[in-house]
Design an enzyme around this catalytic site. Structure first.
Site, mmCIF file in Angstrom:
data_model
loop_
_atom_site.group_PDB
_atom_site.id
_atom_site.type_symbol
_atom_site.label_atom_id
_atom_site.label_comp_id
_atom_site.label_asym_id
_atom_site.label_seq_id
_atom_site.Cartn_x
_atom_site.Cartn_y
_atom_site.Cartn_z
ATOM 1 N N GLY A 20 -36.428 18.783 -8.535
ATOM 2 C CA GLY A 20 -35.641 18.362 -7.381
ATOM 3 C C GLY A 20 -35.166 16.901 -7.332
ATOM 4 N N LYS A 21 -34.975 16.363 -8.627
ATOM 5 C CA LYS A 21 -34.501 15.000 -8.846
ATOM 6 C C LYS A 21 -33.036 14.918 -8.416
ATOM 7 C CE LYS A 21 -35.481 14.957 -13.446
ATOM 8 N NZ LYS A 21 -36.154 16.473 -13.165
ATOM 9 N N ASP A 99 -27.637 9.612 -12.698
ATOM 10 C CA ASP A 99 -28.388 10.984 -13.197
ATOM 11 C C ASP A 99 -28.756 11.162 -14.536
ATOM 12 O OD1 ASP A 99 -29.847 13.297 -11.934
ATOM 13 O OD2 ASP A 99 -28.516 14.576 -11.834
ATOM 14 N N GLU A 100 -29.872 11.994 -14.907
ATOM 15 C CA GLU A 100 -29.902 12.538 -16.195
ATOM 16 C C GLU A 100 -30.416 10.902 -17.045
ATOM 17 O OE1 GLU A 100 -30.716 15.282 -17.006
ATOM 18 O OE2 GLU A 100 -29.657 16.675 -15.906
ATOM 19 N N GLN A 102 -32.660 9.625 -18.590
ATOM 20 C CA GLN A 102 -33.369 9.535 -19.912
ATOM 21 C C GLN A 102 -32.495 9.600 -21.057
ATOM 22 O OE1 GLN A 102 -33.312 12.354 -17.726
ATOM 23 N NE2 GLN A 102 -32.697 13.991 -19.010
#
Ligand code: ADP
Length: 202
Positions: A20-21, A99-100, A102
């Protein structure tokens, strides 16, 4: 709607896949938009183009975003090509979502710290662990520097317990520790798993 921090700061949302990030990032950004704040959301581009896109959650909600090839593109986008923060009048958004996170390189850290210094509320969402359950790229450093950290869990697909890890399956089998992160042409899938049911072949 005001965040509890005085001025700019960094909020990090982490957890495994399906935790749920993106939903949480979308929730925070939506509230900022309701408060009529200026918001910019970025995510890594899968291809080589810099373009308009969305951040979408697995449950189907989405918000507008810009796909970028790296932190350099975010700086360019926010500054209209000039060096970020060179002119104090340059209008930065009040909120920047990423978002994302990483998948960004080590230059994401300096960018988000510059933004926080300049008064921006930065909200990052990303995987804390890779499929081997090793700390993922630039995330550990950002977790340490953040004012606020939220660790979310998913549901383990094997036992229903809180899942903290992302299981990578290649042709239905747990991936090997040394499998390359990108496997061209492979039948790949990811599942949320707890510590007990997460498996990495050696
Ligand atoms: P993330 O960004 O962390 O990958 P998303 O926000 O995209 O997560 O999606 C979260 C949603 O995924 C949940 O609200 C739920 O509807 C759905 N979902 C699918 N599989 C699972 C699972 N194993 N555990 C929890 N949620 C799941």
């Amino acid at each position: 709607l005001k965040s509890p921090y005085h001025g700019g700061h960094l909020e990090v949302i982490v957890g495994p896949m399906f935790s749920g990030k993106s939903e949480e990032l979308i929730r925070r950004v939506t509230r900022a938009l309701i408060a009529r704040q200026r918001v910019a959301v970025f995510k890594p581009a899968i291809d080589d183009r810099y373009h308009a896109t969305q951040v979408a959650s697995h449950a189907g909600r989405s918000i507008e975003a810009v796909a970028v090839r790296g932190a350099v593109d975010i700086r360019a986008h926010l500054a209209g090509e000039g060096p970020l923060l060179s002119s104090p009048e340059a209008e930065l958004p009040e909120v920047v979502g990423i978002d994302e996170a990483q998948f960004f390189g080590s230059d994401l850290g300096p960018l988000v710290l510059d933004l926080a210094e300049a008064g921006v509320r930065v909200i990052l969402a990303g995987l804390d662990l890779d499929f081997r359950a090793e700390p993922f790229g630039c995330i550990p450093d950002l977790l340490a520097r953040a004012e606020s950290v939220e660790k979310l869990t998913a549901i383990c697909t094997v036992c229903g317990a809180p899942a903290t890890r992302s299981q990578r399956l290649i042709g239905g089998q747990p991936a090997r520790f040394d499998d390359p992160v990108v496997l061209v042409g492979a039948q790949e899938a990811y599942e949320a798993r707890c510590r007990v049911h997460h498996e990495v072949r050696r």
